[in-house]
Scaffold this motif. Structure first.
Motif, PDB file in Angstrom:
ATOM      1  N   GLU A   1       2.301   2.276  -3.342  1.00 45.86           N
ATOM      2  CA  GLU A   1       1.777   2.602  -4.141  1.00 45.86           C
ATOM      3  C   GLU A   1       1.132   3.545  -4.331  1.00 45.86           C
ATOM      4  O   GLU A   1       0.996   4.441  -4.957  1.00 45.86           O
ATOM      5  CB  GLU A   1       0.356   1.767  -4.539  1.00 45.86           C
ATOM      6  CG  GLU A   1       0.071   0.075  -5.326  1.00 45.86           C
ATOM      7  CD  GLU A   1       0.988   0.408  -6.579  1.00 45.86           C
ATOM      8  OE1 GLU A   1       0.418   1.578  -7.132  1.00 45.86           O
ATOM      9  OE2 GLU A   1       1.598  -0.596  -6.857  1.00 45.86           O
TER      10      GLU A   1
ATOM     11  N   LYS B   1       4.125   5.961  -5.608  1.00 46.55           N
ATOM     12  CA  LYS B   1       4.209   6.174  -6.289  1.00 46.55           C
ATOM     13  C   LYS B   1       2.940   6.595  -6.760  1.00 46.55           C
ATOM     14  O   LYS B   1       3.465   7.637  -8.569  1.00 46.55           O
ATOM     15  CB  LYS B   1       3.499   4.674  -7.058  1.00 46.55           C
ATOM     16  CG  LYS B   1       5.104   3.713  -7.321  1.00 46.55           C
ATOM     17  CD  LYS B   1       4.483   2.562  -7.871  1.00 46.55           C
ATOM     18  CE  LYS B   1       5.701   1.495  -8.367  1.00 46.55           C
ATOM     19  NZ  LYS B   1       5.203  -0.091  -8.625  1.00 46.55           N
ATOM     20  N   SER B   2       1.835   6.702  -6.574  1.00 45.77           N
ATOM     21  CA  SER B   2       0.693   7.723  -7.566  1.00 45.77           C
ATOM     22  C   SER B   2       0.762   8.965  -7.099  1.00 45.77           C
ATOM     23  O   SER B   2      -0.349   9.941  -6.891  1.00 45.77           O
ATOM     24  CB  SER B   2      -0.471   7.274  -7.120  1.00 45.77           C
ATOM     25  OG  SER B   2      -0.735   6.832  -5.510  1.00 45.77           O
TER      26      SER B   2
ATOM     27  N   THR C   1       0.920  -0.933   0.029  1.00 48.79           N
ATOM     28  CA  THR C   1       0.234  -0.184   0.132  1.00 48.79           C
ATOM     29  C   THR C   1       0.930   1.462   0.154  1.00 48.79           C
ATOM     30  O   THR C   1       0.768   1.781  -0.559  1.00 48.79           O
ATOM     31  CB  THR C   1      -1.079  -0.023   1.481  1.00 48.79           C
ATOM     32  OG1 THR C   1      -1.561  -1.442   1.526  1.00 48.79           O
ATOM     33  CG2 THR C   1      -1.810   1.247   1.614  1.00 48.79           C
TER      34      THR C   1
END
Length: 109
Positions: free
Chosen positions: A95, A98-99, A92
């Motif tokens: 992610e 990354k975003s 989590t």
């Protein structure tokens, strides 16, 4: 020194109070390694008790402690704090980074 005794016997406080004067007199640092979060917290709790007793006795030096834990135990992001699985917390977190959805990570950069 090796001590083998059941929980609650006083091994942590015994080892800390034995070594703290040596550390202070030689201007050293103690690194206390533990396997679990519960054990880390126990050492911090014991250091707090020792510090309290020293203040009551009039000693003028401070004892500090720092407990290090895994990402899911130290992260402030709400998506991570509610997870109990370190592997899922890792995925989590990756992610979110990354975003660019983790304000804590973007603020560090």
């Amino acid at each position: 020194m090796v001590v083998s005794a059941p929980n609650g016997y006083g091994k942590t406080i015994l080892s800390l109070t034995s070594i703290l004067p040596i550390i202070r007199n030689n201007n050293n640092i103690l690194i206390y390694l533990c396997r679990t979060h519960t054990q880390v917290q126990r050492v911090i709790d014991e250091l707090t008790i020792v510090q309290s007793h020293l203040k009551k006795k009039g000693f003028d030096y401070e004892i500090g402690g720092l407990g290090l834990r895994g990402r899911n135990a130290m992260c402030f992001h709400p998506a991570i704090t509610k997870l109990n699985d370190p592997s899922l917390a890792h995925l989590t977190c990756r992610e979110l980074r990354k975003s660019n959805k983790c304000i804590f990570y973007t603020n560090i950069k």
